[in-house]
Design an enzyme around this catalytic site. Structure first.
Site, PDB file in Angstrom:
ATOM      1  CG  PHE B 123      -2.048   1.094   1.499  1.00 40.44           C
ATOM      2  CD1 PHE B 123      -2.796   1.058   0.670  1.00 40.44           C
ATOM      3  CD2 PHE B 123      -1.935   1.932   2.386  1.00 40.44           C
ATOM      4  CE1 PHE B 123      -3.963   2.031   0.671  1.00 40.44           C
ATOM      5  CE2 PHE B 123      -2.824   2.874   2.627  1.00 40.44           C
ATOM      6  CZ  PHE B 123      -3.884   2.925   1.563  1.00 40.44           C
ATOM      7  CB  THR B 126       4.576   7.185   3.681  1.00 40.97           C
ATOM      8  OG1 THR B 126       3.453   6.748   4.745  1.00 40.97           O
ATOM      9  CG2 THR B 126       5.658   8.081   4.343  1.00 40.97           C
ATOM     10  CB  ALA B 130       3.178  13.142   1.911  1.00 38.41           C
ATOM     11  N   GLY B 131       4.181  12.690   5.200  1.00 39.31           N
ATOM     12  CA  GLY B 131       4.231  11.484   6.064  1.00 39.31           C
ATOM     13  C   GLY B 131       2.751  11.764   7.037  1.00 39.31           C
ATOM     14  CB  ILE B 157       6.045   1.008   0.740  1.00 39.92           C
ATOM     15  CG1 ILE B 157       5.912   2.534  -0.217  1.00 39.92           C
ATOM     16  CG2 ILE B 157       4.837   0.058   0.179  1.00 39.92           C
ATOM     17  CD1 ILE B 157       4.905   3.244   0.821  1.00 39.92           C
ATOM     18  NE  ARG B 270      21.032 -11.251  37.314  1.00 43.40           N
ATOM     19  CZ  ARG B 270      22.161 -11.456  37.175  1.00 43.40           C
ATOM     20  NH1 ARG B 270      22.586 -12.619  36.949  1.00 43.40           N
ATOM     21  NH2 ARG B 270      22.942 -10.289  37.420  1.00 43.40           N
ATOM     22  CD  GLU B 365      -0.983   0.312   9.347  1.00 43.17           C
ATOM     23  OE1 GLU B 365      -0.246  -0.613   9.395  1.00 43.17           O
ATOM     24  OE2 GLU B 365      -2.021   0.558   9.420  1.00 43.17           O
TER      25      GLU B 365
END
Lengths: 245, 381
Positions: B123, B126, B130-131, B157, B270, B365
């Site tokens: 898809f 981005t 352009a984020g 991507i 531990r 996302e």
């Protein structure tokens, strides 16, 4: 050819074991149930044989109350065609074998795990064969069917044995019968819901044993570290404390 | 109210956990070290039926509900972020827009193969500039002689450049109306002249997942490759991301669960000052807080899935789930690593990988900041 796989519903092997009723009964609260690992291998082999076209039908059977149904559904998701649940609490090996005998009559091959990982009785398969008056083979680690002929591998002391067997037969199977247990695919899980899970009533049978008392093994003692250059101390501990030399 | 999973959902959890423990966990660390995308695991996930879990049978999927799928992602993420990324991106970003907006022809052409594990789809939203501001998209597509001519580039991507990536759904500007850009989504198949896919290396996290830069240089595809209607691009993108947020939430939840289990096990074993770490209240309370946060995250995420499965609006809850689960992953991984002390900084311990992997979840996302923006709009700010 039809295969019946006997499925024991057992606690997950990582279950913390507790008892109730003054140590006379296993505490089932919060227990995650699984297919007995040997039965899971037997089922895997049965499904492989069906996929190879050597077997027409694979049925699984369990003696247990309703809580065992998710385990049977999983067996259906793995690839069994049908499931049978004999609706009663499994009391001992003889009692279970008697219950299974009523549903195991019309099969060519009955696969039983060599033992169940809960009580490790190792008795149901042999008893069932006796009740049905058919042959049984123990310690089976391989099963092949060619042109309707069964060829069975057994592990014996220092080697292995290949047998040709007539049906009907109970095969008591162990590790090796299948490489690793099959994980059901998503499609199998969805199909499992539509496959028949038949519940049949129990027959009268008197258990021959009863639980008197359970005991947990003593807790493991702490591990003692001995300096690598102090072999004398190690020998002293092995001799005086562990008393193994 | 009923908090029980169905018998199938429980079986899906058990099954995927078994698969994850048996197949994914033993190889995850090595794949991460080598930055190697696993075709073998992808194929095995396909055989298990993890691709196309929400796709109806007629297109080759499993026809399961959202919650079943989310549980599967959670269980894979419990052992490995990279493999979960391959799974979640392919289902939520690759297959989902094709299924929801494709024509019958497009669906039958692409989806069945994408459900097998032998083919992946990506898809492309981005871009370098352009984020969070996806309206800054510069990639253009012009209709010339009944073909879309695409120019521009995409970045970060997932699954964009594997050997089995069959194509990408690309967001592009297809015109301007009243001074505003019109966005559309277009199907671009691998092998289209002018379309180049390049693997991005040296990521901090998800090192075994495939991340790509995509370049479009007069790439031409038939006019019929438009997905949905012209101008519907923003809607398709936002709708796809709503669904995608649930799977990122599942990745956060699964990662947190895995990190918590590691920390608990380690803290029991531990010993310092003569007793296990769990017997120091400061650690015990840390573990209690982890368990609490994971429980809250799970309840929120599953509720969002329930809303989606029951056809209710779920945009706000999806954003909340993504935000909360990813932040819980951060907090739990941090404290889990703290409990591991010096060993937790070594690659021999999975917590080292988990701590790196969690970092993406607050960024990919939709950043945490964007999730807060989405939530604030939903509540009327």
């Amino acid at each position: 050819m039809k295969i019946l796989v006997l499925i024991s519903n057992v606690p997950d092997t990582t279950t913390k074991i507790r008892f109730t009723g003054d140590n006379t009964a296993f505490d089932t609260s919060g227990v995650q149930w699984i297919i007995n690992p040997w039965d899971e291998l037997a089922l895997t082999r049965a499904v492989e044989l069906k996929e190879a076209g050597a077997v027409e039908k694979v049925v699984v059977a369990n003696v247990g109350e309703k809580i065992t149904e998710p385990t049977l559904r999983k067996a259906l998701a793995v690839g069994a065609d049908e499931a049978i649940r004999v609706d009663t609490e499994p009391k001992d090996s003889y009692f279970v074998a008697k219950q299974l005998a009523q549903v195991a009559k019309d099969f060519d091959i009955i696969l039983a795990g060599i033992e169940a990982s809960d009580y490790n009785g190792s008795a149901v398969g042999g008893m069932l064969a006796e009740i049905l008056d058919i042959a049984s083979v123990s310690a089976v680690s391989g099963l092949n069917i060619e042109n309707g002929e069964l060829s069975v591998n057994r592990d014996i002391d220092g080697g292995s044995q290949v047998l040709s067997i007539n049906t009907p037969v109970v095969l008591i199977v162990q590790k090796g019968i299948a490489k690793e247990p099959r994980i059901p695919a998503m499609r199998g899980i969805m199909m499992a819901r539509k496959k028949p899970l038949n519940v049949v009533p129990a027959v009268d049978a008197e258990p021959r044993t009863k639980f008197v008392k359970f005991e947990l093994p003593p807790p493991k003692a702490a591990c003692k570290m001995v300096d690598e250059d102090n072999a004398k101390e190690l020998i002293r501990l092995l001799h005086e404390e562990a008393k193994v030399i | 109210m009923n908090f029980d999973l169905t018998e199938e959902q429980q079986m899906i959890r058990d099954t995927v956990r078994e698969f994850a423990e048996r197949e994914v966990k033993p190889v995850a660390s090595e794949l991460d070290k080598k930055q190697e995308f696993s075709y073998d695991l992808t194929k095995k996930m396909g055989e298990l039926g993890l691709f196309g879990m929400n796709v109806p049978h007629e297109y080759g999927g499993q026809g399961m509900d959202t919650l079943s799928y989310i549980i599967a992602v959670e269980e894979i993420a419990r052992v490995d972020g990279s493999t979960a990324a391959t799974l979640a991106a392919h289902n939520s970003l690759g297959i989902s827009p094709l299924l929801e907006y494709g024509t019958e022809e497009q669906k039958h052409k692409y989806i069945p193969q994408l459900c097998t594990g032998e083919a992946l789809w990506s898809f492309g939203l981005t871009e370098p500039e352009a984020g969070s501001d996806s309206r800054g998209t510069k990639t253009t597509a012009k209709l010339v002689d009944n073909e879309w001519v695409i120019n521009g580039s995409k970045i970060f991507i997932t699954n964009g450049a594997t050997k089995i990536t069959k194509g990408c759904t690309v967001q592009a500007v297809t015109g301007v109306k009243d001074g505003k850009k019109i966005f559309s989504t277009i199907i671009v198949e691998t092998g289209t002249p002018g379309f180049t896919q390049k693997v991005m290396h040296d990521k901090m996290m998800w090192r075994a997942s495939n991340t790509a830069e995509l370049y479009f240089d007069d790439a031409r595809v038939p006019a019929g490759n438009l997905l949905g209607k012209e101008g519907e691009g923003s809607h398709i993108m936002l709708h796809t991301l709503d669904g995608g947020r649930l799977s990122i939430g599942a990745m956060g939840l699964g990662l947190a669960q895995g990190a918590f289990e590691m920390a608990l096990e380690y803290a029991k074993e531990r010993k310092q000052f003569g007793k296990p770490l769990t017997k120091f209240q400061i650690n015990a309370f840390k573990l209690a807080d982890m368990a609490l946060k994971i429980e809250l995250a799970r309840n929120l995420l599953y509720k969002a899935c329930w809303l989606k499965d029951n056809g209710r609006p779920y945009g706000k809850e999806a954003a909340m789930s993504k935000l909360y689960c990813s932040e819980v992953a951060n907090e739990v991984a941090y404290e889990a690593q703290q409990i591991h002390g010096g060993y937790g900084l070594m690659k021999d311990y999975d917590i080292e990988r988990f701590y790196r992997d969690q970092r993406l979840l607050q960024i990919g996302e939709g950043t945490s900041e964007i999730q807060r923006l989405v939530i604030s709009r939903h509540i009327g700010c």
